[in-house]
Design a protein around this motif. Structure first.
Motif, PDB file in Angstrom:
ATOM      1  N   ALA A  42       1.018  -1.127  -0.450  1.00  0.00           N
ATOM      2  CA  ALA A  42       0.061  -0.050   0.358  1.00  0.00           C
ATOM      3  C   ALA A  42       0.905   1.126  -0.240  1.00  0.00           C
ATOM      4  O   ALA A  42       1.966   1.018   0.585  1.00  0.00           O
ATOM      5  CB  ALA A  42      -1.186   0.146   1.397  1.00  0.00           C
ATOM      6  N   ALA A  43       1.056   2.243  -1.175  1.00  0.00           N
ATOM      7  CA  ALA A  43       1.356   3.350  -0.708  1.00  0.00           C
ATOM      8  C   ALA A  43       1.208   4.406   0.592  1.00  0.00           C
ATOM      9  O   ALA A  43       0.102   4.176   1.253  1.00  0.00           O
ATOM     10  CB  ALA A  43       1.041   4.026  -1.350  1.00  0.00           C
ATOM     11  N   GLU A  44       2.189   4.526   0.935  1.00  0.00           N
ATOM     12  CA  GLU A  44       2.202   5.309   2.541  1.00  0.00           C
ATOM     13  C   GLU A  44       2.237   7.370   2.102  1.00  0.00           C
ATOM     14  O   GLU A  44       1.624   7.350   1.111  1.00  0.00           O
ATOM     15  CB  GLU A  44       3.442   5.020   2.620  1.00  0.00           C
ATOM     16  N   PRO A  45       1.411   7.510   3.040  1.00  0.00           N
ATOM     17  CA  PRO A  45       1.067   9.119   3.034  1.00  0.00           C
ATOM     18  C   PRO A  45       2.046   9.908   2.742  1.00  0.00           C
ATOM     19  O   PRO A  45       3.027   9.298   3.207  1.00  0.00           O
ATOM     20  CB  PRO A  45      -0.234   8.321   4.439  1.00  0.00           C
ATOM     21  N   ARG A  46       1.827  10.644   2.511  1.00  0.00           N
ATOM     22  CA  ARG A  46       2.637  11.913   2.028  1.00  0.00           C
ATOM     23  C   ARG A  46       2.927  12.452   3.059  1.00  0.00           C
ATOM     24  O   ARG A  46       1.936  12.310   3.769  1.00  0.00           O
ATOM     25  CB  ARG A  46       2.302  12.108   0.322  1.00  0.00           C
ATOM     26  N   ALA A  47       3.959  12.884   2.526  1.00  0.00           N
ATOM     27  CA  ALA A  47       4.260  13.950   4.046  1.00  0.00           C
ATOM     28  C   ALA A  47       3.428  15.586   4.090  1.00  0.00           C
ATOM     29  O   ALA A  47       3.365  15.931   3.308  1.00  0.00           O
ATOM     30  CB  ALA A  47       6.140  14.220   4.593  1.00  0.00           C
ATOM     31  N   ALA A  48       3.391  15.808   5.521  1.00  0.00           N
ATOM     32  CA  ALA A  48       2.498  16.976   5.633  1.00  0.00           C
ATOM     33  C   ALA A  48       3.149  17.535   4.989  1.00  0.00           C
ATOM     34  O   ALA A  48       2.884  19.027   4.597  1.00  0.00           O
ATOM     35  CB  ALA A  48       2.300  17.081   7.057  1.00  0.00           C
ATOM     36  N   VAL A  49       4.418  18.026   4.344  1.00  0.00           N
ATOM     37  CA  VAL A  49       5.160  19.214   3.693  1.00  0.00           C
ATOM     38  C   VAL A  49       4.826  19.238   2.639  1.00  0.00           C
ATOM     39  O   VAL A  49       4.828  20.690   1.949  1.00  0.00           O
ATOM     40  CB  VAL A  49       6.768  18.520   4.088  1.00  0.00           C
ATOM     41  N   GLU A  50       4.577  18.091   1.659  1.00  0.00           N
ATOM     42  CA  GLU A  50       4.219  17.358   0.408  1.00  0.00           C
ATOM     43  C   GLU A  50       2.436  18.870   0.102  1.00  0.00           C
ATOM     44  O   GLU A  50       2.359  18.923  -1.491  1.00  0.00           O
ATOM     45  CB  GLU A  50       3.884  16.407   0.502  1.00  0.00           C
ATOM     46  N   TYR A  51       1.940  19.090   1.043  1.00  0.00           N
ATOM     47  CA  TYR A  51       0.947  19.978   0.787  1.00  0.00           C
ATOM     48  C   TYR A  51       1.049  21.232   1.795  1.00  0.00           C
ATOM     49  O   TYR A  51      -0.545  21.976   0.808  1.00  0.00           O
ATOM     50  CB  TYR A  51      -0.300  19.273   2.270  1.00  0.00           C
ATOM     51  N   VAL A  52       2.001  20.881   1.780  1.00  0.00           N
ATOM     52  CA  VAL A  52       1.704  22.770   2.438  1.00  0.00           C
ATOM     53  C   VAL A  52       3.043  23.775   0.796  1.00  0.00           C
ATOM     54  O   VAL A  52       4.043  23.071   0.866  1.00  0.00           O
ATOM     55  CB  VAL A  52       2.331  23.021   4.217  1.00  0.00           C
ATOM     56  N   THR A  73      -3.360  22.700   1.106  1.00  0.00           N
ATOM     57  CA  THR A  73      -4.884  22.081   1.174  1.00  0.00           C
ATOM     58  C   THR A  73      -4.877  20.862   1.639  1.00  0.00           C
ATOM     59  O   THR A  73      -3.671  20.321   2.689  1.00  0.00           O
ATOM     60  CB  THR A  73      -4.428  21.664   0.115  1.00  0.00           C
ATOM     61  N   GLY A  74      -5.744  20.684   1.555  1.00  0.00           N
ATOM     62  CA  GLY A  74      -6.916  19.176   2.253  1.00  0.00           C
ATOM     63  C   GLY A  74      -6.118  18.017   2.082  1.00  0.00           C
ATOM     64  O   GLY A  74      -5.403  17.610   0.964  1.00  0.00           O
ATOM     65  N   ARG A  75      -6.520  17.212   3.073  1.00  0.00           N
ATOM     66  CA  ARG A  75      -5.875  15.566   2.686  1.00  0.00           C
ATOM     67  C   ARG A  75      -6.809  14.729   2.823  1.00  0.00           C
ATOM     68  O   ARG A  75      -8.123  15.150   3.366  1.00  0.00           O
ATOM     69  CB  ARG A  75      -4.952  15.354   4.433  1.00  0.00           C
ATOM     70  N   GLU A  81      -5.855  20.005  11.206  1.00  0.00           N
ATOM     71  CA  GLU A  81      -4.938  21.372  11.173  1.00  0.00           C
ATOM     72  C   GLU A  81      -3.306  20.862  10.632  1.00  0.00           C
ATOM     73  O   GLU A  81      -2.816  19.809  11.192  1.00  0.00           O
ATOM     74  CB  GLU A  81      -5.140  22.278  12.092  1.00  0.00           C
ATOM     75  N   TYR A  82      -3.083  22.107  10.720  1.00  0.00           N
ATOM     76  CA  TYR A  82      -1.695  22.011   9.704  1.00  0.00           C
ATOM     77  C   TYR A  82      -0.804  22.657  11.314  1.00  0.00           C
ATOM     78  O   TYR A  82      -0.886  23.954  11.346  1.00  0.00           O
ATOM     79  CB  TYR A  82      -0.924  22.793   8.738  1.00  0.00           C
ATOM     80  N   GLY A 109      -8.347  23.501  10.583  1.00  0.00           N
ATOM     81  CA  GLY A 109      -9.855  23.203   9.760  1.00  0.00           C
ATOM     82  C   GLY A 109      -9.866  23.131   8.736  1.00  0.00           C
ATOM     83  O   GLY A 109     -10.754  23.476   7.670  1.00  0.00           O
ATOM     84  N   VAL A 110      -8.485  22.639   8.295  1.00  0.00           N
ATOM     85  CA  VAL A 110      -8.236  22.455   6.437  1.00  0.00           C
ATOM     86  C   VAL A 110      -9.181  21.538   6.311  1.00  0.00           C
ATOM     87  O   VAL A 110      -9.048  19.993   6.536  1.00  0.00           O
ATOM     88  CB  VAL A 110      -6.982  21.908   6.585  1.00  0.00           C
ATOM     89  N   ALA A 111      -9.997  21.812   5.362  1.00  0.00           N
ATOM     90  CA  ALA A 111     -11.363  20.434   5.002  1.00  0.00           C
ATOM     91  C   ALA A 111     -10.459  19.556   4.070  1.00  0.00           C
ATOM     92  O   ALA A 111      -9.420  20.060   3.561  1.00  0.00           O
ATOM     93  CB  ALA A 111     -12.342  21.224   4.288  1.00  0.00           C
ATOM     94  N   THR A 112     -11.089  18.860   3.562  1.00  0.00           N
ATOM     95  CA  THR A 112     -11.014  17.998   2.937  1.00  0.00           C
ATOM     96  C   THR A 112      -9.743  18.140   1.491  1.00  0.00           C
ATOM     97  O   THR A 112      -8.781  18.105   0.585  1.00  0.00           O
ATOM     98  CB  THR A 112     -11.261  16.510   2.598  1.00  0.00           C
ATOM     99  N   ASP A 113     -11.244  19.076   1.245  1.00  0.00           N
ATOM    100  CA  ASP A 113     -11.207  19.349  -0.547  1.00  0.00           C
ATOM    101  C   ASP A 113     -10.981  21.117  -0.409  1.00  0.00           C
ATOM    102  O   ASP A 113     -10.416  21.466  -1.687  1.00  0.00           O
ATOM    103  CB  ASP A 113     -12.057  19.340  -1.322  1.00  0.00           C
TER     104      ASP A 113
END
Length: 144
Positions: A42-52, A73-75, A81-82, A109-113
């Motif tokens: 299974a693919a590991e979840p991306r690190a939080a840094v990749e969403y910021v 961006t949301g996950r 929260e980030y 409060g960062v929503a999914t999308d």
């Protein structure tokens, strides 16, 4: 012409030793493959840094402080929260002898999308240099 019994005895020992060596070499490999399950990983979840990301870097004219707009961006895991560490330096490659100024930014409060924005405020910047701003670290925590 016959083969002597001592030659057959020697060949038997040789076959046994080769078989034992093969088991010692290939048994750990076979055990590793068997224990791995053999299924797709299974693919590991991306690190939080990749969403910021830092979308800019400017000096506020009134306070002379560095300001860096941050975007998260949301996950798929859900809302959360980030907490982002923004770094302020003179140049992009870090100086191993010096320490860079840092600032923490919380984006709750960062929503999914959704994409949320905030600003990181850094130190007072000297007038003769251009600042570089970037993400040094980020963590994401899901909220129920």
């Amino acid at each position: 012409m016959g083969v002597s019994t001592s030659a057959l005895k020697w060949q038997g020992w040789l076959v046994g030793l080769v078989t034992l060596a093969g088991l010692l070499v290939f048994a750990p490999l076979a055990l590793y493959v068997w224990a791995g399950g053999g299924g797709p990983v299974a693919a590991e979840p991306r690190a939080a840094v990749e969403y910021v990301r830092v979308t800019g870097c400017r000096i506020d004219p009134a306070s002379r402080r560095v300001v860096a707009p941050v975007e998260a961006t949301g996950r798929r895991e859900g809302p959360g929260e980030y907490i982002v560490t923004v770094e302020f330096r003179d140049s992009p490659p870090p100086d191993p002898t010096g320490r860079a100024a840092q600032s923490l930014v919380k984006l709750p409060g960062v929503a999914t999308d959704a994409t949320e924005r905030a600003e990181a405020v850094g130190p007072v910047w000297p007038p003769a240099t251009t600042p570089w701003c970037g993400v040094a670290a980020a963590t994401f925590t899901t909220t129920p």
